[in-house]
Design an enzyme around this catalytic site. Structure first.
Site, mmCIF file in Angstrom:
data_model
loop_
_atom_site.group_PDB
_atom_site.id
_atom_site.type_symbol
_atom_site.label_atom_id
_atom_site.label_comp_id
_atom_site.label_asym_id
_atom_site.label_seq_id
_atom_site.Cartn_x
_atom_site.Cartn_y
_atom_site.Cartn_z
ATOM 1 C CB SER A 1 30.142 46.999 35.289
ATOM 2 O OG SER A 1 28.758 46.988 35.058
ATOM 3 N N GLY B 1 25.522 46.621 35.125
ATOM 4 C CA GLY B 1 25.052 47.858 34.522
ATOM 5 C C GLY B 1 23.573 48.102 34.755
ATOM 6 C CG ASN C 1 28.552 39.879 26.850
ATOM 7 O OD1 ASN C 1 27.458 40.419 26.969
ATOM 8 N ND2 ASN C 1 29.700 40.528 27.003
ATOM 9 C CG ASN D 1 28.264 50.264 34.451
ATOM 10 O OD1 ASN D 1 27.319 50.253 33.675
ATOM 11 N ND2 ASN D 1 29.518 50.272 34.035
ATOM 12 C CG ASN E 1 28.178 50.937 29.740
ATOM 13 O OD1 ASN E 1 28.976 51.140 28.822
ATOM 14 N ND2 ASN E 1 27.505 49.801 29.848
ATOM 15 C CB CYS F 1 26.545 48.709 26.543
ATOM 16 S SG CYS F 1 25.864 47.046 26.368
ATOM 17 C CB ILE G 1 38.912 48.600 26.602
ATOM 18 C CG1 ILE G 1 39.336 47.144 26.754
ATOM 19 C CG2 ILE G 1 40.065 49.457 26.214
ATOM 20 C CD1 ILE G 1 39.871 46.496 25.470
ATOM 21 C CG ASN G 2 32.169 48.148 27.541
ATOM 22 O OD1 ASN G 2 32.017 46.930 27.464
ATOM 23 N ND2 ASN G 2 31.243 48.953 28.016
ATOM 24 C CB THR G 3 33.121 43.966 25.143
ATOM 25 O OG1 THR G 3 31.911 44.665 24.857
ATOM 26 C CG2 THR G 3 33.036 43.308 26.503
#
Lengths: 322, 266
Positions: free
Chosen positions: A35, A60, A83, A113, A144, A147, A208-210
């Site tokens: 996503s 998202g 980002n 998402n 999510n 974020c 993982i997310n960021t």
């Protein structure tokens, strides 16, 4: 036609079984898009046939349209990017009416998402997407709670076990599709968060997310990103992702959608061995728009030369030294 | 139509210090390239992101790019030699709409913003217009492509330090061009402006164009990711009455890089 694309065309004929069952949803192969890196698919359809993907993770969504953060929203890092897009998206209703019918023409699974500012917003979006009937609606819903680029919600939900439980439980009550909870790596104990999500009803986890990061322009002495901090992704985070997928695999018993810096077919195999059942390809798309197809081909080649008949044999098959 | 192509470098030339022209063999990209579009080039394994480079011109199957070797990526690109291969996405974005610039357009470039206007000026000539170019550079040694522009029409070059051509900024030259005095040679009324260069220059040109009631198109720059409109990082604020705030974020790579100046929130 480029050589990259031509190679992708042959990918489907390799004599290895790439099929994956994930939360009761059939995936023709374990490759999906992460996503936020794939929009709603339109742009990449010029580069490869989206029906070759196991699934598409779309940008998202929030309850209403969001414009996101001002530029600059990106900074390059060694083997990665930061980002701070800030969830720019048309809102869940316009996604259902304007984007879903387009996505449904492809023979692949659609993973929505969602991000909310409140528990209620998460629940409302899950309800709306569960009932969406454009084509056949979406196949799975990814929550999510991780974020790093929005002021409320997002990561604030995903870094405290109690908040995770609350938001997942509320979403689960509305969900008529399998519910994936996307975890933030910005925590001390990922297993604790994973257990909280599963205990509240998560059907699967994605990670993982960021990773929260920051860069500074030393000439101006100002942060490069408009939002000061942003999310780190790309090959730089791959070992962190492998470690966290491994830890979560040990901690819980639900399927895992593994992502974070996958760049090659060998990376994909490694992520499966760590414990992933399904994979998402993200930042490498910005370098190579055909990366999902290339990675799929590389996986099939590796499996063929190593006598691995089914991709399912690989999930969690890491052999840890005793 | 955008595609990915492995392009062979057929020519390399340094036009000025750190200003390099590469000619690429790009049979899948060049014939479809419009003026004002860009290509997105992978610049070595050490850098994850591609670098967006404006198309200077396209001839048959060949693509000309002129860029400044500024950071690590463009320095790598500048070190390519004939025979090397580049991984290129293109042609990307929305270019100049030359047909909306009328019969007497002006093409204004500042510094490394000059190259994409060459193709635009050629297109104007091919469509029967009589274009003028105003090119601005900091100093004489940075002057590039002046004779190429001159082959398509009247070309005025200005340098900030007066070391070459007219002294001062392109905006000063534009003002004189729009309001000729008794001493200057009369020119047909300007029917449109296309500009590329530093943002303050573009903003000043947009203001002059608005005051003169002349259509103006500007080519913007922003830090980019995917280059094709999916990652949404190259945001630029645009006027849009459909929104309560009157503005929304568009994206330079897909909605631009060329925008109607009236649309841009400066």
């Amino acid at each position: 036609m480029s050589e990259h694309i031509a190679e992708g065309r042959n990918a489907v004929d390799r004599p290895v079984d790439m099929h994956v069952d994930f939360c009761g949803v059939s995936f023709q192969n374990p490759i999906t898009t992460a996503s936020g890196t794939f929009g709603f698919g339109h742009e990449y359809s010029a580069y490869f046939d989206l029906s070759k993907l196991g699934g598409i993770g779309v940008k998202g969504l929030t309850p209403t349209e969001r414009q996101g953060n001002p530029a600059p929203r990106i900074a390059e890092t060694p083997a990665g990017i930061l980002n701070c897009v800030g969830l720019q998206n048309p809102g869940v209703d316009r996604f259902i009416t304007e984007q879903l019918p387009y996505l449904r023409q492809f023979d692949t699974n659609i993973i929505a998402n969602v991000s909310g500012n409140t528990v209620e917003e998460y629940a409302q979006m899950v309800a709306a997407l569960s009932d969406a009937d454009a084509g056949q609606g979406v196949d799975l819903i990814e929550l999510n709670v991780s974020c790093p680029n929005v002021k409320c919600g997002g990561m604030a939900f995903g870094t405290q076990p109690q908040m995770v439980e609350e938001v997942v439980a509320a979403a689960k009550r509305q969900a008529k599709k399998p519910l994936i909870v996307k975890l933030s790596p910005n925590v001390t104990d990922i297993a604790e968060i994973a257990r909280a999500a599963v205990s509240a009803g998560a059907d699967a986890l994605s990670l993982i997310n960021t990773l929260l990061g920051m860069r500074i322009d030393i000439e101006s002495r100002r942060p490069i990103l408009s939002n000061t901090m942003g999310g780190l992704s790309g090959p730089a985070v791959f070992p962190v992702a492998v470690r966290m997928v491994y830890q979560v695999r040990q901690a819980v018993d639900v399927p895992i959608l593994g992502m974070g810096g996958i760049r090659t077919g060998k990376d994909a195999i490694e992520m499966l061995l760590a414990g992933a059942d399904l994979l998402a390809i993200g930042t490498v798309l910005f370098r190579d728009p055909c990366a999902p197809i290339r990675i799929l081909t590389e996986m099939q080649d590796w499996m063929a030369t190593h006598g691995v008949r089914s991709v399912r044999e690989l999930s969690g098959a890491v052999e840890v030294r005793s | 139509m955008a595609t990915q192509e492995l392009c062979r470098v057929v020519h390399r030339e340094e036009l000025a210090p750190q200003r390099v022209r590469l000619i690429l063999d790009a049979p899948s990209i060049a014939p479809h390239a419009h003026c004002g579009q860009f290509v997105h080039i992978a610049c070595g394994e050490a850098r994850l992101l591609r670098r967006p480079i404006s198309i200077c011109t396209a001839e048959g199957t060949q693509l000309h790019i002129v860029f400044q070797a500024k950071g690590e990526g463009t320095q790598w690109l500048a070190a390519r030699k004939p025979g090397d291969t580049l991984d290129v996405l293109g042609a990307l974005g929305n270019g100049f709409a030359v047909e909306r610039l009328g019969t007497a357009p002006i093409f204004i470039g500042g510094g490394i913003g000059v190259p994409p206007l060459l193709y635009a000026m050629r297109c104007a000539v091919e469509s029967g217009a009589t274009p003028t170019a105003i090119l601005g550079f900091r100093t004489q040694e940075e002057v590039i492509l002046a004779s190429a522009f001159a082959s398509y029409g009247t070309t005025l070059v200005a340098t900030d330090d007066g070391s070459y051509g007219l002294p001062g900024f392109v905006t000063t030259v534009l003002q004189q061009h729009l309001a000729p005095t008794a001493q200057t040679v009369p020119t047909p009324p300007t029917t449109g402006i296309a500009a590329c260069g530093p943002r303050p220059m573009l903003q000043a040109i947009a203001t002059l164009a608005r005051q003169a009631g002349i259509p103006c198109q500007v080519s913007l720059e922003e830090r980019m990711g995917c280059g094709i409109g999916a990652c949404l990082v190259c945001a630029c604020a645009l006027r849009d009455p459909a929104y309560e705030t009157g503005t929304r974020y568009g994206h330079v790579c897909k909605d631009g890089p060329v925008f109607d100046a009236k649309e841009v929130v400066w």
